[in-house]
Design an enzyme around this catalytic site. Structure first.
Site, PDB file in Angstrom:
ATOM      1  N   ILE A  48      38.082  35.756  32.333  1.00  0.00           N
ATOM      2  CA  ILE A  48      37.927  36.438  31.049  1.00  0.00           C
ATOM      3  C   ILE A  48      39.184  36.297  30.197  1.00  0.00           C
ATOM      4  O   ILE A  48      40.299  36.416  30.692  1.00  0.00           O
ATOM      5  CB  ILE A  48      37.614  37.932  31.278  1.00  0.00           C
ATOM      6  N   HIS A  50      40.777  38.380  27.947  1.00  0.00           N
ATOM      7  CA  HIS A  50      40.651  39.810  27.662  1.00  0.00           C
ATOM      8  C   HIS A  50      40.986  40.139  26.204  1.00  0.00           C
ATOM      9  O   HIS A  50      41.886  39.522  25.627  1.00  0.00           O
ATOM     10  CB  HIS A  50      41.594  40.608  28.569  1.00  0.00           C
ATOM     11  N   LYS A 253      39.783  48.890  39.523  1.00  0.00           N
ATOM     12  CA  LYS A 253      39.802  48.478  38.130  1.00  0.00           C
ATOM     13  C   LYS A 253      38.384  48.209  37.634  1.00  0.00           C
ATOM     14  O   LYS A 253      38.127  48.068  36.447  1.00  0.00           O
ATOM     15  CB  LYS A 253      40.685  47.239  37.984  1.00  0.00           C
ATOM     16  N   CYS A 409      21.562  18.938  40.051  1.00  0.00           N
ATOM     17  CA  CYS A 409      21.697  20.362  39.705  1.00  0.00           C
ATOM     18  C   CYS A 409      22.399  20.521  38.363  1.00  0.00           C
ATOM     19  O   CYS A 409      21.990  21.310  37.533  1.00  0.00           O
ATOM     20  CB  CYS A 409      22.500  21.118  40.754  1.00  0.00           C
ATOM     21  N   CYS A 448      22.846  23.499  44.833  1.00  0.00           N
ATOM     22  CA  CYS A 448      22.866  22.956  46.197  1.00  0.00           C
ATOM     23  C   CYS A 448      24.279  22.774  46.708  1.00  0.00           C
ATOM     24  O   CYS A 448      24.474  22.346  47.833  1.00  0.00           O
ATOM     25  CB  CYS A 448      22.073  21.652  46.280  1.00  0.00           C
ATOM     26  N   CYS A 453      24.194  15.578  46.408  1.00  0.00           N
ATOM     27  CA  CYS A 453      24.893  14.460  45.773  1.00  0.00           C
ATOM     28  C   CYS A 453      26.183  14.045  46.458  1.00  0.00           C
ATOM     29  O   CYS A 453      26.625  12.917  46.307  1.00  0.00           O
ATOM     30  CB  CYS A 453      25.175  14.769  44.299  1.00  0.00           C
TER      31      CYS A 453
HETATM   32  C1  LIG Z   1      40.528  38.109  41.457  1.00  0.00           C
HETATM   33  C2  LIG Z   1      41.279  37.787  40.210  1.00  0.00           C
HETATM   34  C3  LIG Z   1      40.710  38.004  38.949  1.00  0.00           C
HETATM   35  C4  LIG Z   1      41.402  37.708  37.786  1.00  0.00           C
HETATM   36  N1  LIG Z   1      40.768  37.821  36.596  1.00  0.00           N
HETATM   37  C5  LIG Z   1      41.434  37.487  35.449  1.00  0.00           C
HETATM   38  C6  LIG Z   1      40.772  37.508  34.203  1.00  0.00           C
HETATM   39  O1  LIG Z   1      39.559  37.733  34.134  1.00  0.00           O
HETATM   40  N2  LIG Z   1      41.483  37.256  33.082  1.00  0.00           N
HETATM   41  C7  LIG Z   1      42.798  36.953  33.141  1.00  0.00           C
HETATM   42  O2  LIG Z   1      43.400  36.777  32.091  1.00  0.00           O
HETATM   43  N3  LIG Z   1      43.443  36.859  34.318  1.00  0.00           N
HETATM   44  C8  LIG Z   1      42.780  37.105  35.480  1.00  0.00           C
HETATM   45  N4  LIG Z   1      43.414  36.999  36.686  1.00  0.00           N
HETATM   46  C9  LIG Z   1      44.791  36.587  36.688  1.00  0.00           C
HETATM   47  C10 LIG Z   1      44.967  35.085  36.555  1.00  0.00           C
HETATM   48  O3  LIG Z   1      44.033  34.389  37.330  1.00  0.00           O
HETATM   49  C11 LIG Z   1      46.355  34.719  37.024  1.00  0.00           C
HETATM   50  O4  LIG Z   1      47.271  35.533  36.376  1.00  0.00           O
HETATM   51  C12 LIG Z   1      46.729  33.286  36.721  1.00  0.00           C
HETATM   52  O5  LIG Z   1      45.744  32.393  37.189  1.00  0.00           O
HETATM   53  C13 LIG Z   1      48.022  32.971  37.396  1.00  0.00           C
HETATM   54  O6  LIG Z   1      48.326  31.636  37.202  1.00  0.00           O
HETATM   55  P1  LIG Z   1      49.675  31.061  37.741  1.00  0.00           P
HETATM   56  O7  LIG Z   1      49.792  29.709  37.175  1.00  0.00           O
HETATM   57  O8  LIG Z   1      50.761  32.006  37.518  1.00  0.00           O
HETATM   58  O9  LIG Z   1      49.488  30.999  39.327  1.00  0.00           O
HETATM   59  P2  LIG Z   1      48.805  29.881  40.207  1.00  0.00           P
HETATM   60  O10 LIG Z   1      47.583  29.390  39.612  1.00  0.00           O
HETATM   61  O11 LIG Z   1      48.745  30.401  41.585  1.00  0.00           O
HETATM   62  O12 LIG Z   1      49.843  28.694  40.155  1.00  0.00           O
HETATM   63  C14 LIG Z   1      50.976  28.647  40.975  1.00  0.00           C
HETATM   64  C15 LIG Z   1      51.063  27.285  41.583  1.00  0.00           C
HETATM   65  O13 LIG Z   1      52.295  27.167  42.283  1.00  0.00           O
HETATM   66  C16 LIG Z   1      52.112  26.331  43.395  1.00  0.00           C
HETATM   67  N5  LIG Z   1      53.182  26.568  44.362  1.00  0.00           N
HETATM   68  C17 LIG Z   1      53.416  27.705  45.069  1.00  0.00           C
HETATM   69  N6  LIG Z   1      54.462  27.513  45.885  1.00  0.00           N
HETATM   70  C18 LIG Z   1      54.896  26.251  45.692  1.00  0.00           C
HETATM   71  C19 LIG Z   1      55.946  25.465  46.256  1.00  0.00           C
HETATM   72  N7  LIG Z   1      56.776  25.944  47.153  1.00  0.00           N
HETATM   73  N8  LIG Z   1      56.090  24.197  45.827  1.00  0.00           N
HETATM   74  C20 LIG Z   1      55.269  23.660  44.896  1.00  0.00           C
HETATM   75  N9  LIG Z   1      54.255  24.364  44.341  1.00  0.00           N
HETATM   76  C21 LIG Z   1      54.085  25.644  44.729  1.00  0.00           C
HETATM   77  C22 LIG Z   1      50.745  26.717  43.870  1.00  0.00           C
HETATM   78  O14 LIG Z   1      50.175  25.690  44.642  1.00  0.00           O
HETATM   79  C23 LIG Z   1      49.983  27.009  42.598  1.00  0.00           C
HETATM   80  O15 LIG Z   1      49.194  25.924  42.177  1.00  0.00           O
HETATM   81  C24 LIG Z   1      42.725  37.244  37.876  1.00  0.00           C
HETATM   82  C25 LIG Z   1      43.279  36.993  39.119  1.00  0.00           C
HETATM   83  C26 LIG Z   1      42.549  37.209  40.282  1.00  0.00           C
HETATM   84  C27 LIG Z   1      43.113  36.832  41.593  1.00  0.00           C
END
Ligand SMILES: Cc1cc2nc3c(=O)[nH]c(=O)nc-3n(C[C@H](O)[C@H](O)[C@H](O)COP(=O)(O)OP(=O)(O)OC[C@H]3O[C@@H](n4cnc5c(N)ncnc54)[C@H](O)[C@@H]3O)c2cc1C
Ligand SMILES: Cc1cc2nc3c(=O)[nH]c(=O)nc-3n(C[C@H](O)[C@H](O)[C@H](O)COP(=O)(O)OP(=O)(O)OC[C@H]3O[C@@H](n4cnc5c(N)ncnc54)[C@H](O)[C@@H]3O)c2cc1C
Ligand code: SF4
Lengths: 496, 437, 125
Positions: A48, A50, A253, A409, A448, A453
């Site tokens: 989402i 938000h 939440k 699909c 599926c 596929c």
């Molecule tokens: C259940 C759930 C629902 C959510 N719903 C929403 C929503 O509806 N709307 C919204 O705005 N937000 C939502 N969020 C929050 C949102 O998904 C996250 O805040 C966002 O995806 C975080 O992105 P990021 O890039 O910080 O983390 P990540 O996507 O985790 O990226 C971090 C990256 O770092 C890499 N990494 C880690 N350690 C190392 C290392 N040592 N060396 C190299 N690479 C490394 C990982 O592999 C990963 O790819 C939700 C989160 C969850 C879990």
């Protein structure tokens, strides 16, 4: 030339990188341990964008500001980068007086943060706005600006745009240490060797605290909070137009019910605090799924039966011990930057986090100029099944692979699959994975789940590109799709 | 976009042939046994016929079923799947029936009783085709782990039996070494043997029912012959993973209501879980045309002509009802083709008196679900639970057939002649299974 | 004198009759429970020397599919099925192959040939 290394190719790291590629004088490198982008928290969330009226403006001033700014940037980003998105608005559904009363405060938050259009609606209006709402509900809060995007498509689109603008991705590369000399970061040590750096940005999601420790920062920690989901077939009739949400209680939440941009009903998530070490526990449980189903049935008039579920999955929120986004440029060690603890609404805020972080960096560097040749646009992979015949035939004439639908699909052609592979190579994935193809084309993504596929796709990759099915993995590492040739076990080459 | 039609030499069907006309009497969707049989029969009866197949070759599921057990009823011979289906393919190639592979019916529109418009995507472009009738024979897809409620992480190594079979027997690829099979229907049993014969270890076949749901002869020749354990009244509730590949299945015993019994969880090590938990008719295109779907068969509601609720749109094979034998799929294909011929000749199928088929005691599903009372009717159905010594009864016409044994896994097939059906005085006909004496 | 009663599931047709064979000193004394002559024949064979048709695949070089499906032209002893499948692991055939083509002769010296059950055409382009 300043070399900037961003650790983490999630939505946060990629957004930061996209902003940084706008400047001359910077070399941008994004590193991720996974063989593709977005496979951390970004892969599994509610998706989402938000409206941001649920953020507390006093408790979390930065977060509410970035949330709204990010929200507004997404309108532009989804157009520039051709990311699937829609903006249907959101209703928090109250099922009793107490819940209804609890909604009043969001009007105040919305007013103070600057979220437009948020208002209470009575039962009649609510059911007119969204006939799928359970008629037992008594009223709700409407936020017309809420939207949803496909987060993986977003991460992929941004990654392609970064590479197009001269940025570099080092995937399948784990950061193991950060080298600090004379109070400054100078390099990162990775599983594939050391890389010198002037600036190191920590956007490592669930592992951000571990990365910070490598730079000597240990004033926070992260623990996973799990969210489980049920995704239903795109062919069930329950398709709420608006994003629906149970009223938040002090304990949870709330659970969402949303029709994704791909047309599937998604319900979830749970909110389960897991121990710090459980950072790979993105597994579903019967309890968790039953709970979601029960919660969603309170706000929906009807739920599809459980056997219409096409997929169940879980995501892990990176919950920081400080309770808030940790975004800072360190003077000690100089050049170490954090975008850590990016929990919800991190997806919404990402473009703004990217802007904010890039500003923190740029203002400390010299001779950095905006580029005139920066390319804002990226094109999505064409989808022949959804085109007008004339346009489609033009595409097929150039490449007949676009005329063979492999995944029935989701109506995905071989041409799309081959284009995805080409693009994966272009952004530098170390290996072609089936999940990489899935997230780019949405083959293996429908009812599926690829059972029809996937074997044909694996075979065609073998024939066309020479990647044998026992060398291809689903998601990197040991997740091989197959083991060997059929007769090899009998011959005794058990190794495979 | 049209090219001159040239038939490939005997048996060569990897090169897509073309659609040569803009108008057909019938378009058969799906080039499996039901579709091939329908096309041959339709052409024999003089209909201009087109077969559309999405895969790169004709043949459908039997192409990958390399075990014997096909054609016992139809050819009175025991053949392997490919041998069986190539009889039809070879015959089709010797006719002037149009067919096109790697082709997908993207849209179907009901224009009028004698005109349906199809948009077909092919590697040589989009083809818009008009047809008087459609025979829908797109087969079925398998149920996935999610549809049977297996929780846990989402690692590699969990696949349906059909996927495993395609990998092994079409492409020569071994999906795993230590296999657990979920479901003891014929498909699960046959796959268990396939794995053993190629040197893999099958650690067990898990079945939620208290009895195996496949034929006893398959329990014998697929499991007992090789000492493969069969776990009855058990289900897989979740999986565990190591390095992204499945490492074990959590199996639990169930009570008579199929609810897991606490404390009976048991972890079985395996690197592959093969789901053989049944099939579901593919109905996407029928649904888009507005055809009514039967929640029991999961296929379309049809009359005794296998005509769906959309006039001139017929269904056959596994897209109509999940068949035990390919022979039934073929039979349905031929019947649907005869019905399409009637439809073309008589400009529609008339109803003498609309009759609804009602499921009575111990009947779980049946086709047809309605009658026009203008023809003999061939019923295919399944019972809800096993029973011995019963009557299969068509209540309102007082017609009863003795059955020694009925099993949910064995399809009941019964023809009723029109003169019998005409005795019906009500507008419903109840099919039931009742104890003898 | 040793008496023995063996219960056999007939696998000749889907009906799966349960056939009871009474043996005396290894000799068949009575056979009961079959519903047709084929079943009787089967039971006679099954108590002394159970046999099955083997089906498998063999690599096909230059074909439109990497493998061709095969079966033994006649049943072979059940006890040697896996050994027989293994014997097919080291061979390959060249496309084109048609249904019924002989793929392997005299498998394990059993006097039984292996024949193709699916065509494998030459790969084009
Ligand atoms: C259940 C759930 C629902 C959510 N719903 C929403 C929503 O509806 N709307 C919204 O705005 N937000 C939502 N969020 C929050 C949102 O998904 C996250 O805040 C966002 O995806 C975080 O992105 P990021 O890039 O910080 O983390 P990540 O996507 O985790 O990226 C971090 C990256 O770092 C890499 N990494 C880690 N350690 C190392 C290392 N040592 N060396 C190299 N690479 C490394 C990982 O592999 C990963 O790819 C939700 C989160 C969850 C879990
Ligand atoms: C493992 C296994 C073992 C079996 N063993 C036996 C046995 O021993 N004996 C026996 O008699 N039967 C057996 N069967 C059953 C038999 O294979 C089926 O009954 C039979 O294949 C059904 O035929 P069909 O034509 O309805 O479907 P299919 O064979 O599934 O053919 C449908 C065709 O339609 C195509 N298609 C799908 N969607 C579209 C679309 N939108 N447009 C165009 N084309 C489309 C598909 O690609 C496919 O080629 C077995 C089945 C399995 C899976
Ligand atoms: S005895 Fe005859 S009827 Fe009975 S299973 Fe054997 S072959 Fe079939």
């Amino acid at each position: 030339m300043y070399r900037t290394i961003i650790i983490g190719a999630g939505i946060t790291g990629l957004s930061i990188a996209r902003w940084l590629t706008r400047y001359r004088g910077l070399q941008v490198i994004v590193i991720d341990k996974e063989p593709d982008v977005g496979w951390g928290v970004t892969k599994a969330n509610t998706s989402i964008i938000h409206p941001c009226h649920e953020e507390h403006p006093d408790k979390h001033p930065l977060r509410s500001k970035l949330c709204l700014e990010g929200h507004n940037l997404w309108y532009k980003w989804v157009k520039e980068l051709e990311i699937p998105a829609k903006w249907p608005g959101e209703i928090i559904v109250a099922t009793n007086d107490e819940e209804l009363k609890g909604l009043h405060k969001y009007i105040d938050y919305a007013y103070r943060i600057g979220v437009p259009g948020v208002r209470l609606i009575d039962r009649g209006e609510m059911l007119r706005l969204e006939p799928w709402i359970n008629p037992d509900a008594i009223g709700g809060l409407y936020a017309p600006t809420a939207g949803t995007i496909n987060p993986m498509m977003a991460a992929i689109a941004i990654a392609e745009n970064i590479v197009d603008n001269g940025g570099k991705l080092l995937l399948g590369t784990r950061v193991e240490d950060i080298v600090v000399r004379d109070g400054k970061v100078v390099a990162v040590e990775t599983s594939k060797g050391g890389i010198e750096a002037d600036i190191v940005v920590n956007a490592a999601g669930l592992y951000a605290d571990k990365i910070s420790r490598m730079a000597g920062i240990d004033d926070y920690s992260i623990h996973p909070r799990r969210g489980q989901y049920l995704l239903f077939s795109d062919r069930v009739d329950v398709k709420p137009n608006k994003i629906l949400h149970t009223a938040p209680t002090p304990k949870t939440k709330g659970v969402y019910a949303i029709t994704t941009v791909d047309g599937n009903l998604l319900i979830g998530p749970t909110a389960e605090d897991l121990p710090e070490e459980a950072r790979e526990e993105n597994t579903t449980t019967h309890q968790g799924l039953d709970f979601i189903y029960e919660m969603a049935s309170r706000i929906l008039r009807k739920l599809p039966p459980r056997n219409k579920v096409v997929k169940t999955f879980a995501g892990l929120r990176p919950e920081p011990s400080t309770g808030t986004f940790i975004i800072r440029f360190h003077e000690k060690p100089w050049g170490f930057v954090e975008a850590a603890g990016i929990r919800s609404p991190g997806l919404t805020a990402a473009p703004a986090i990217g802007k904010h972080v890039s500003k923190l960096i740029i203002e400390r560097l010299e001779n950095i100029e905006p580029r005139k040749d920066w390319r804002s646009k990226r094109q999505a992979i064409p989808r022949p099944a959804y085109m007008a015949p004339r346009e489609r035939d033009k595409l097929i004439r150039e490449n007949p692979d676009y005329g063979w639908i492999i995944c029935v699909c989701r109506k995905v052609s071989l041409g799309e699959i081959m284009e995805a592979v080409k693009r994966m190579k272009k952004i530098g994935v170390p290996e072609i994975t089936l999940d990489g193809i899935k997230f780019r084309t949405h083959s293996m993504y429908g009812d599926c789940q690829g059972s029809q596929c996937r074997p044909h796709i694996a075979y065609l990759l073998w024939k066309r590109l020479g990647i044998q099915p026992w060398r291809i993995t689903t998601k990197g590492d040991g997740s091989k799709y197959a083991f060997t040739e059929v007769k090899a076990l009998l011959r005794g080459d058990r190794g495979a | 976009m049209l090219s001159p039609k040239s038939k490939p030499s005997y048996g060569v069907i990897v090169v897509p042939d073309r659609i040569t006309k803009k108008d057909y009497d019938t378009v058969v969707i799906g080039g499996g046994p039901a579709g091939l049989a329908a096309a041959l029969k339709a052409r024999e009866k003089g209909l201009e016929t087109l077969v559309v197949e999405t895969r790169d070759r004709l043949g459908g599921i039997p192409l990958q079923c390399i075990h014997p057990g096909f054609g016992i009823h139809y050819f009175k011979e025991d053949m392997t799947g490919p041998e069986f289906v190539y009889r039809f393919i070879d015959k089709l190639l010797s006719t002037d029936i149009d067919y096109t592979v790697k082709s997908y019916v993207n849209m179907a529109e009901y224009v009028s009783p004698m005109e349906k418009k199809l948009e077909i995507i092919t590697p040589y472009g989009t083809e818009i085709v008009r047809t008087k009738t459609i025979i829908y024979a797109a087969g079925a897809r398998e149920r996935t782990r999610y549809e049977i409620g297996i929780t846990g992480p989402n690692p590699a190594g969990i696949m349906t039996a059909g996927e495993a079979q395609t990998l092994m027997d079409m492409y020569g690829v071994m999906p795993g070494k230590k296999i657990l099979i979920v479901g003891s229907g014929d498909v699960g049993l046959i796959m268990a043997r396939r794995f053993v014969l190629e040197g893999a270890e099958v650690v067990g076949v898990v079945e939620i029912l208290p009895y195996p749901s496949g034929l006893i002869r398959n329990v014998q020749q697929c499991l007992k012959d090789y000492g493969i354990p069969l776990l009855l009244s058990h289900m897989v509730i979740s999986v565990k993973q190591r390095n992204g590949r499945v490492s074990s299945a959590v199996v639990v015993k169930v009570d008579e209501n199929f609810k897991p019994i606490q404390g009976t969880e048991n972890e079985i090590e395996c690197d592959t879980i093969v789901i053989a938990a049944g099939l579901k008719p593919r109905t996407k295109l029928l649904e888009s045309l507005g055809a009514q779907i039967d929640p029991r068969t999961k296929g379309p509601v049809v009359n005794e002509y296998f005509e769906t609720t959309i006039p001139g749109v017929f269904a056959a094979g596994n897209a109509l009802i999940i068949n035990d034998y390919v022979d039934y799929a073929v039979e349905q294909g031929e019947l649907a083709a005869l019905a399409a011929t009637k439809y073309v000749d008589e400009k529609g199928i008339r109803i003498k008196k609309p009759v609804k088929i009602v499921l009575g005691r111990n009947m779980r599903l049946i086709v047809p679900q309605m009658l026009t009372l203008t023809s003999d009717a061939l019923f295919y159905g399944r019972v809800a639970r096993p029973e011995d010594n019963v009557w299969l009864s068509f209540k309102e016409i007082g017609f009863k057939i003795p059955q020694l044994k009925v099993l949910p896994s064995i399809m009941i097939r019964q023809k009723i002649r029109l003169d019998k059906l005409r005795m019906l005085e009500t507008d419903t006909l109840t099919v039931e299974v009742i104890p003898r004496d | 004198m040793t008496r023995q009663v063996k219960k056999i599931i007939c696998i000749v047709c889907p009906r799966g009759c349960e056939i009871t064979v009474e043996l005396e000193d290894g000799k068949i004394k009575s056979i009961k429970g079959y519903s047709c002559p084929l079943g009787k024949q089967y039971a006679e064979k099954e108590v002394v020397n159970p046999e099955r048709i083997l089906m498998s695949i063999v690599e096909c070089v230059g074909g439109d599919l990497p493998v061709v499906s095969v079966k033994t032209a006649k049943p072979i002893p059940l006890s040697r099925m896996i050994e027989a499948s293994k014997a097919l692991a080291d061979i390959a055939v060249k496309a084109p192959v048609e249904i019924g083509d002989k793929i392997f002769e005299n498998l394990l010296g059993l006097g039984v040939d292996v024949i193709a059950t699916r065509p494998c055409h030459e790969q084009r382009g």
